[in-house]
Design a protein around this motif. Structure first.
Motif, short mmCIF file in Angstrom:
data_model
loop_
_atom_site.label_atom_id
_atom_site.label_comp_id
_atom_site.label_asym_id
_atom_site.label_seq_id
_atom_site.Cartn_x
_atom_site.Cartn_y
_atom_site.Cartn_z
N LEU A 142 33.75 35.27 39.87
CA LEU A 142 35.17 35.52 40.09
C LEU A 142 35.58 36.90 39.60
N LEU A 145 34.55 39.37 42.21
CA LEU A 145 35.43 39.33 43.37
C LEU A 145 36.80 39.91 43.06
N ASN A 146 37.29 39.68 41.84
CA ASN A 146 38.59 40.24 41.45
C ASN A 146 38.54 41.75 41.32
N ASN A 155 46.68 38.59 43.40
CA ASN A 155 45.90 37.55 44.08
C ASN A 155 46.79 36.34 44.33
N THR A 218 27.15 37.41 43.24
CA THR A 218 27.43 38.60 42.45
C THR A 218 26.24 39.54 42.54
#
Length: 269
Positions: A142, A145-146, A155, A218
């Motif tokens: 996460l 992705l952020n 988001n 990732t």
């Protein structure tokens, strides 16, 4: 009054009996999952909060404002219901794992059937171990992705999509850790020999690394190596157990061991 037909000691059944057996196993598993789901409803709120923690922690570290959104008035209720069902599946896993084992291995001897408890006892902690490993990998995924959110952006994540993403990763890791136990079960059912698995070790290693690369979204190689290494170790242990079981069966049987022959080598038959 017709006499009830006795069960074949070797586990042979007609097609109708197999279908009746499958129906019985499925009904028992479904009842256990429903009962587990009812219990899961009462703990769904803390589980729901725990599932949100990775995305909120990642957003705080990256400084990205993140909001979980619901598309309609029923979404929040449906989400809680889905969480309860997932909890119910996990809570009922000893029951449906045993039903799965009992269905695919009806012809085992009485001594071998005692391994049913070992099968369930090994599969459950392995599944939970895989899910726990996914829980450590998830925040890194996460956070990666952020990192693509531009400065000043926010988001707005749909709850349904987020929970589907989380549960897919957790279930994928859990199932990956259980597959070696299933291989041992297939060996005990005389459907897969240890030597066959040894001959396919290169393909097994490749599949482990390929699965790890897909399941860890990732660019960081540590998470992939951790999952792939764990899977390879579990597969190696499963192959060792299968070889040991094959050896014991060969010693207790007068039938020649044709499993040691090469693929292009003819047997005495």
């Amino acid at each position: 009054m017709p006499r009830a037909r006795g069960r074949d000691p070797e586990g042979r059944m007609s097609l109708r009996e197999h279908l009746r057996e499958l129906r019985t196993r499925l009904v028992r598993s479904a009842i256990a999952i429903v009962i587990g789901g009812i219990a899961g409803w009462f703990v769904s709120q803390p589980v729901y909060t725990a599932l949100l923690k990775p995305i909120t922690d990642s957003a705080a570290r990256n400084g990205v404002p993140t909001t979980i959104n619901y598309a309609d008035p029923f979404s929040a209720f449906n989400q809680r219901l889905q969480v309860a069902v997932i909890v119910g599946i996990v809570l009922a896993s000893p029951v449906w794992l045993y039903q799965f084992w009992a269905f695919i291995t009806p012809g085992l001897t009485r001594k071998e059937r005692r391994y049913s408890y070992g099968f369930v006892g090994a599969a459950l902690p392995l599944f939970l171990g895989g899910g726990t490993l996914a829980w450590f990998v998830l925040p890194k995924a996460l956070e990666f992705l952020n990192s693509f959110v531009p400065e000043g952006g926010s988001n707005f994540i749909t709850a349904n999509l987020y929970f589907s993403f989380v549960t897919r990763i957790v279930l994928a890791f859990g199932v990956a850790f259980v597959i070696p136990v299933v291989l041992v079960a297939l060996n005990m059912a005389h459907l897969l020999s240890g030597r066959t698995m040894v001959r396919q070790w290169r393909i097994t290693v490749f599949v482990c690394f390929l699965f790890a690369a897909v399941a860890t979204p990732t660019p960081e190689v540590t998470s992939m190596l951790l999952l792939a290494g764990s899977m390879c170790l579990l597969f190696a242990i499963a192959i060792g157990i299968c070889l040991l079981l094959d050896k014991r069966r060969a010693q207790s049987s007068s039938e020649p061991d044709y499993g040691s022959l090469a693929d292009d080598e003819a047997s005495e038959l």
